[in-house]
Design an enzyme around this catalytic site. Structure first.
Site, PDB file in Angstrom:
ATOM      1  N   ASP A  85     -12.132  -7.643   7.129  1.00 28.60           N
ATOM      2  CA  ASP A  85     -13.506  -7.400   6.683  1.00 28.60           C
ATOM      3  C   ASP A  85     -14.295  -8.704   6.599  1.00 28.60           C
ATOM      4  O   ASP A  85     -15.477  -8.749   6.958  1.00 28.60           O
ATOM      5  CB  ASP A  85     -13.526  -6.694   5.317  1.00 28.60           C
ATOM      6  CG  ASP A  85     -13.667  -5.189   5.475  1.00 28.60           C
ATOM      7  OD1 ASP A  85     -13.270  -4.679   6.539  1.00 28.60           O
ATOM      8  OD2 ASP A  85     -14.177  -4.540   4.553  1.00 28.60           O
TER       9      ASP A  85
ATOM     10  N   ASP B 297      -6.315  -6.200   5.519  1.00 26.40           N
ATOM     11  CA  ASP B 297      -7.439  -5.412   5.011  1.00 26.40           C
ATOM     12  C   ASP B 297      -8.571  -6.363   4.617  1.00 26.40           C
ATOM     13  O   ASP B 297      -9.736  -6.184   4.994  1.00 26.40           O
ATOM     14  CB  ASP B 297      -6.942  -4.623   3.789  1.00 26.40           C
ATOM     15  CG  ASP B 297      -7.926  -3.579   3.300  1.00 26.40           C
ATOM     16  OD1 ASP B 297      -8.981  -3.407   3.928  1.00 26.40           O
ATOM     17  OD2 ASP B 297      -7.632  -2.934   2.272  1.00 26.40           O
TER      18      ASP B 297
ATOM     19  N   LYS C 269       2.382 -15.201   2.795  1.00 23.90           N
ATOM     20  CA  LYS C 269       2.387 -15.885   1.497  1.00 23.90           C
ATOM     21  C   LYS C 269       3.847 -16.220   1.225  1.00 23.90           C
ATOM     22  O   LYS C 269       4.413 -15.849   0.189  1.00 23.90           O
ATOM     23  CB  LYS C 269       1.777 -14.943   0.433  1.00 23.90           C
ATOM     24  CG  LYS C 269       1.447 -15.604  -0.891  1.00 23.90           C
ATOM     25  CD  LYS C 269       0.236 -16.511  -0.827  1.00 23.90           C
ATOM     26  CE  LYS C 269       0.081 -17.239  -2.152  1.00 23.90           C
ATOM     27  NZ  LYS C 269      -0.984 -18.258  -2.113  1.00 23.90           N
TER      28      LYS C 269
ATOM     29  N   TYR D 165       0.817  -1.217   0.000  1.00 24.02           N
ATOM     30  CA  TYR D 165       0.000   0.000   0.000  1.00 24.02           C
ATOM     31  C   TYR D 165       0.852   1.268   0.000  1.00 24.02           C
ATOM     32  O   TYR D 165       0.402   2.325  -0.428  1.00 24.02           O
ATOM     33  CB  TYR D 165      -0.945   0.033   1.218  1.00 24.02           C
ATOM     34  CG  TYR D 165      -2.102  -0.939   1.116  1.00 24.02           C
ATOM     35  CD1 TYR D 165      -2.143  -1.910   0.123  1.00 24.02           C
ATOM     36  CD2 TYR D 165      -3.142  -0.884   2.013  1.00 24.02           C
ATOM     37  CE1 TYR D 165      -3.201  -2.799   0.039  1.00 24.02           C
ATOM     38  CE2 TYR D 165      -4.213  -1.768   1.936  1.00 24.02           C
ATOM     39  CZ  TYR D 165      -4.223  -2.730   0.945  1.00 24.02           C
ATOM     40  OH  TYR D 165      -5.269  -3.602   0.871  1.00 24.02           O
TER      41      TYR D 165
ATOM     42  N   ASP E 201      -4.201 -17.866   1.645  1.00 25.02           N
ATOM     43  CA  ASP E 201      -5.338 -18.524   0.974  1.00 25.02           C
ATOM     44  C   ASP E 201      -5.988 -19.531   1.914  1.00 25.02           C
ATOM     45  O   ASP E 201      -7.220 -19.619   2.024  1.00 25.02           O
ATOM     46  CB  ASP E 201      -4.899 -19.167  -0.352  1.00 25.02           C
ATOM     47  CG  ASP E 201      -3.562 -19.877  -0.255  1.00 25.02           C
ATOM     48  OD1 ASP E 201      -2.810 -19.643   0.707  1.00 25.02           O
ATOM     49  OD2 ASP E 201      -3.259 -20.697  -1.144  1.00 25.02           O
TER      50      ASP E 201
END
Ligand code: NAD
Length: 361
Positions: free
Chosen positions: A255, A251, A195, A140, A227
């Site tokens: 959610d 992020d 990851k 980001y 994943d």
């Protein structure tokens, strides 16, 4: 010896912000502690009063205070302002100016509200997990970034968009410490999500988290690929205790976890700096669609105040009291409109506040 009186910056904001904040302040007052609570405008209210979403006086107060309790910001009527003056800029400004790098989002599903989730009650009832998202690094913010001429490969010479994923060692260390210390206050288990099988940045993340773990032999650490973590979150979310991850994965996963509970009006959050000073706010927005009607659910803000007591003010017992009071009013069947079901009692924002204050005893 003089004892330090905790100073709390109260930033109600816009929309339902002032309504839900009023109830959280009453709950804090009912604890019998002497806090110094000082208010300031933020968001659209900051712009209306001082021409800026994060007025200087508000920022000064937030810096002086031991913790910041934040309502919500945003209103349709400010959507036409230039980006730098929009209410939402206040949150980004506070994060940056206060050095808040750790976002803590509990996802708790009280058994009484299990019907609100889209998952089967037996999968989510009693869920109590904490997602910790790193806030300042990752793809980001990494540079270089932009659109350029593709330098190689089958699309050489075409335009390409690119970003840079990076995490510095110190950045990973500090968020890992936050996670292990939070786990020490809970079930003492941390799942670090990465990851590492594909990304160099996250192999490095895994190595550093493993090193920091040596300081916390009382906490169990497992590593999980993102994943798989996404899959486990909807398959068996109750298996987790604390999840720690980077900015982008956090992020998305936070959610998803929030939605497991089905009721956005119930979820608190905290953003902490290196000294456990923090900004505490409900996970939801300013809900302009229901503002001024006295029907907003104040529990996310009240539970944010409980997190503030625990993480920034060192008052774990008082935090427990507030959380127990919230459980009690739910068990009594009291519900604001957003969590109302047949057979329960519908109450207003203020009545919900009354009930929590009463349950504190
Ligand atoms: P929202 O979270 O404000 O509302 C989404 C839906 O949930 C609405 O139907 C709303 O009525 C309901 N809702 C939210 N909180 C509730 C509560 N406590 N009790 C009962 N119902 C509740 O999200 P949105 O509608 O996408 O955004 C509205 C405004 O809030 C926008 O201006 C947005 O930018 C801003 N926003 C601010 C924050 C923040 O302050 N941290 C976060 C998200 C959105």
């Amino acid at each position: 010896m003089t004892t330090h009186m905790n100073k709390i910056a109260i930033l109600p904001g816009d929309g339902i912000g002032p309504e839900i904040m009023a109830q959280a302040v009453r709950v804090l007052e009912a604890l019998g502690e002497s806090f110094e609570m000082e208010r300031a405008e933020v968001g659209g209210a900051g712009y209306a009063a001082h021409g800026h979403p994060l007025p200087e006086a508000t920022l000064k107060l937030a810096k002086e205070a031991d913790a910041v309790l934040f309502g919500a910001v945003g209103d349709y009527k400010y959507d036409t302002l230039e980006r730098a003056l929009r209410p939402e800029q206040a949150i980004l400004g506070l994060r940056r100016e206060l050095g808040l790098f750790a976002n803590l989002r509990p996802a708790i599903l009280y058994p009484e509200l299990a019907g609100a989730s889209t998952l089967k009650p037996e999968v989510v009832s009693g869920l109590d997990i904490l997602i910790i998202r790193e806030l300042t690094g990752d793809i980001y913010f990494g540079k270089p970034r932009g659109v350029r001429e593709c330098p190689d490969g089958p699309f050489q010479g075409q335009r390409e968009g690119f970003d840079t994923m990076r995490y510095a060692e110190g950045e990973i260390r500090r968020i890992a410490h936050v996670a292990f210390q939070a786990a020490q206050k809970r079930d003492r288990r941390v799942t670090s999500v990465d990851k590492a099988n594909v990304l160099e940045t996250f192999q490095f993340w895994r190595d550093i988290v493993t090193e920091v773990h040596k300081d916390y032999p009382d906490v169990a650490l497992e590593h999980m690929y993102v994943d798989n973590a996404a899959m486990q979150l909807v398959r068996a979310p109750k298996k987790f205790d604390v999840i720690v991850t980077g900015n982008m994965f956090g992020d998305i996963l936070s959610d998803a976890a929030a939605m497991l509970t089905g009721s956005i009006g119930m979820l608190p959050s905290a953003s902490l700096d290196a000294n456990n000073k923090g900004l505490y706010e409900p996970s939801h927005g300013s809900a302009p669609d229901i503002a001024g009607q006295g029907i907003a659910n104040p529990l996310a803000t009240i539970l944010s105040a409980a997190m503030m007591l625990r993480f920034s003010l060192g008052k774990a017992e008082q935090a427990d009291r507030v959380e127990a009071a919230v459980k009690q009013v739910l068990a009594q069947g009291l519900r604001t409109a957003d969590i109302f079901e047949e057979g329960t009692t519908r109450v207003s924002t203020e009545q919900m506040g009354d009930a929590v204050v009463k349950a504190l005893g």
